[in-house]
Write a protein that holds these residues in place. Structure first.
Motif, PDB file in Angstrom:
ATOM      1  N   SER A  60       0.834  -1.207   0.000  1.00  0.00           N
ATOM      2  CA  SER A  60       0.000   0.000   0.000  1.00  0.00           C
ATOM      3  C   SER A  60       0.867   1.256   0.000  1.00  0.00           C
ATOM      4  O   SER A  60       2.020   1.233   0.442  1.00  0.00           O
ATOM      5  N   THR A  69      -8.970  10.596  -2.514  1.00  0.00           N
ATOM      6  CA  THR A  69     -10.012   9.608  -2.783  1.00  0.00           C
ATOM      7  C   THR A  69     -10.175   9.388  -4.289  1.00  0.00           C
ATOM      8  O   THR A  69     -10.926   8.514  -4.699  1.00  0.00           O
ATOM      9  N   ASN A  97      -3.470  -2.171  -2.077  1.00  0.00           N
ATOM     10  CA  ASN A  97      -4.403  -1.182  -1.539  1.00  0.00           C
ATOM     11  C   ASN A  97      -3.911   0.195  -1.953  1.00  0.00           C
ATOM     12  O   ASN A  97      -2.890   0.668  -1.440  1.00  0.00           O
ATOM     13  N   LEU A  99      -4.604   3.773  -1.539  1.00  0.00           N
ATOM     14  CA  LEU A  99      -5.395   4.598  -0.621  1.00  0.00           C
ATOM     15  C   LEU A  99      -5.741   5.944  -1.252  1.00  0.00           C
ATOM     16  O   LEU A  99      -4.846   6.661  -1.675  1.00  0.00           O
ATOM     17  N   TRP A 100      -6.990   6.281  -1.210  1.00  0.00           N
ATOM     18  CA  TRP A 100      -8.221   5.552  -0.930  1.00  0.00           C
ATOM     19  C   TRP A 100      -9.044   5.522  -2.204  1.00  0.00           C
ATOM     20  O   TRP A 100      -9.927   6.339  -2.379  1.00  0.00           O
ATOM     21  N   ASP A 101      -8.762   4.638  -3.107  1.00  0.00           N
ATOM     22  CA  ASP A 101      -9.409   4.631  -4.410  1.00  0.00           C
ATOM     23  C   ASP A 101      -9.644   3.176  -4.836  1.00  0.00           C
ATOM     24  O   ASP A 101      -8.718   2.462  -5.212  1.00  0.00           O
ATOM     25  N   ALA A 102     -10.897   2.755  -4.774  1.00  0.00           N
ATOM     26  CA  ALA A 102     -11.241   1.353  -5.020  1.00  0.00           C
ATOM     27  C   ALA A 102     -10.931   0.925  -6.454  1.00  0.00           C
ATOM     28  O   ALA A 102     -10.387  -0.164  -6.685  1.00  0.00           O
ATOM     29  N   SER A 105      -7.254   0.605  -7.088  1.00  0.00           N
ATOM     30  CA  SER A 105      -6.743  -0.610  -6.436  1.00  0.00           C
ATOM     31  C   SER A 105      -6.944  -1.818  -7.331  1.00  0.00           C
ATOM     32  O   SER A 105      -6.057  -2.671  -7.469  1.00  0.00           O
ATOM     33  N   GLU A 119     -10.335  -2.008   0.433  1.00  0.00           N
ATOM     34  CA  GLU A 119     -10.712  -0.618   0.170  1.00  0.00           C
ATOM     35  C   GLU A 119     -12.003  -0.261   0.898  1.00  0.00           C
ATOM     36  O   GLU A 119     -12.674  -1.118   1.481  1.00  0.00           O
ATOM     37  N   THR A 134     -18.746   7.010  -2.125  1.00  0.00           N
ATOM     38  CA  THR A 134     -18.328   5.817  -2.865  1.00  0.00           C
ATOM     39  C   THR A 134     -19.405   5.467  -3.885  1.00  0.00           C
ATOM     40  O   THR A 134     -20.522   5.985  -3.825  1.00  0.00           O
TER      41      THR A 134
END
Length: 274
Positions: A60, A69, A97, A99-102, A105, A119, A134
């Motif tokens: 990560s 994000t 991972n 951070l913080w972006d699904a 990732s 996530e 989200t």
């Protein structure tokens, strides 16, 4: 038996965090030392984790503070470069991972062959990074579109440095998250990286969704592993593996080994009795 056995090789699995130093584009990136230094430190930490006996690793961008994000391309590119450089040394399963972006990732998982991602996939939060929204429907469709349908999704339902905007108890969140999204695991966290996960909260989640993998996501220590692994299906562990147990330090292989010896003793007793 859970998917942890198939993907990671054991129940009560320990997924160790390999934290990358600040990357190009991050506020605290060291331009003088450059990316080669980041790669060298990442390899050193990874090998200390692997040789210390962890079951799996999650890479990560932990030091990309303050987090975005909507992560920029240069971050994902740098992470892919680092993992690619370390790849010949990797002998255990790994995840990623960003951070913080699904979605980023998942992009990184496809590029590197990662087995899982962790996530924030669902919910709306008031956070240190602003209003945090989200779109899990878009994310799951993106997962399918890029061929990542076999990548396991670890849903963090108690996000660090954030609070759920709606007044909902953790049981309701766990139950609806599982019903609507079919996560591969739920992660229960403390306030920040290294902060203890509340064992009572962990138990409430596991009791609510007994057929879903539940992971203690932050703050597990040698002295708490037996109590927490008696509840959770496994754990994500980072800070406790570092010198003096401090977030900002590098990995101490001897601390890793002592912790994993404790885990193996616990597993030998509990898994053999199942």
């Amino acid at each position: 038996m859970t998917w942890l056995k198939d993907v990671i090789g054991t129940e009560k699995a320990i997924i160790a965090m390999c934290h990358f130093l600040p990357l190009p584009g991050d506020p605290y990136y060291d331009k003088e030392k450059g990316l080669d230094y980041v790669i060298d430190m990442a390899r050193k930490d990874f090998l200390a984790l692997q040789e210390g006996g962890v079951d799996a690793v999650m890479f990560s961008n932990e030091f990309s503070l303050p987090y975005l994000t909507n992560v920029r391309t240069e971050t994902v590119a740098a992470m892919a470069r680092i993992i690619g450089e370390i790849m010949p040394d990797i002998k255990i399963p790994f995840g990623v991972n960003v951070l913080w972006d699904a979605q980023k990732s998942l992009d990184l998982a496809v590029a590197t062959g990662a087995k899982f991602v962790r996530e924030i996939f669902t919910g709306v939060y008031a956070s240190d990074f602003g209003l945090w929204n989200t779109n899990v429907g878009e994310t799951i469709r993106h997962q399918r579109n890029i061929g990542a349908e076999n990548v396991k999704l670890l849903f963090n339902i108690v996000p660090e440095a954030a609070q759920y905007m709606a007044e909902r108890d953790i049981e309701s969140i766990a139950k609806s998250t599982v019903f609507n999204n079919r996560p591969d695991a739920l992660c229960v966290s403390g306030l920040t990286a290294g902060a203890p996960t509340d064992s009572a909260l962990l138990k409430r989640v596991k009791d609510t969704v007994p057929n879903t993998v539940v992971l203690a996501n932050t703050g597990m220590r040698l002295e708490t592993l037996e109590a927490q692994l008696s509840i959770a299906d496994g754990a994500v562990v980072g800070t406790t593996f570092k010198y003096d147990g401090k977030f900002e330090n590098h990995v101490d292989q001897e601390r890793v080994k002592r912790f994993m010896d404790g885990v193996k003793t616990f597993r030998a007793t509990t898994l053999s009795a199942v």
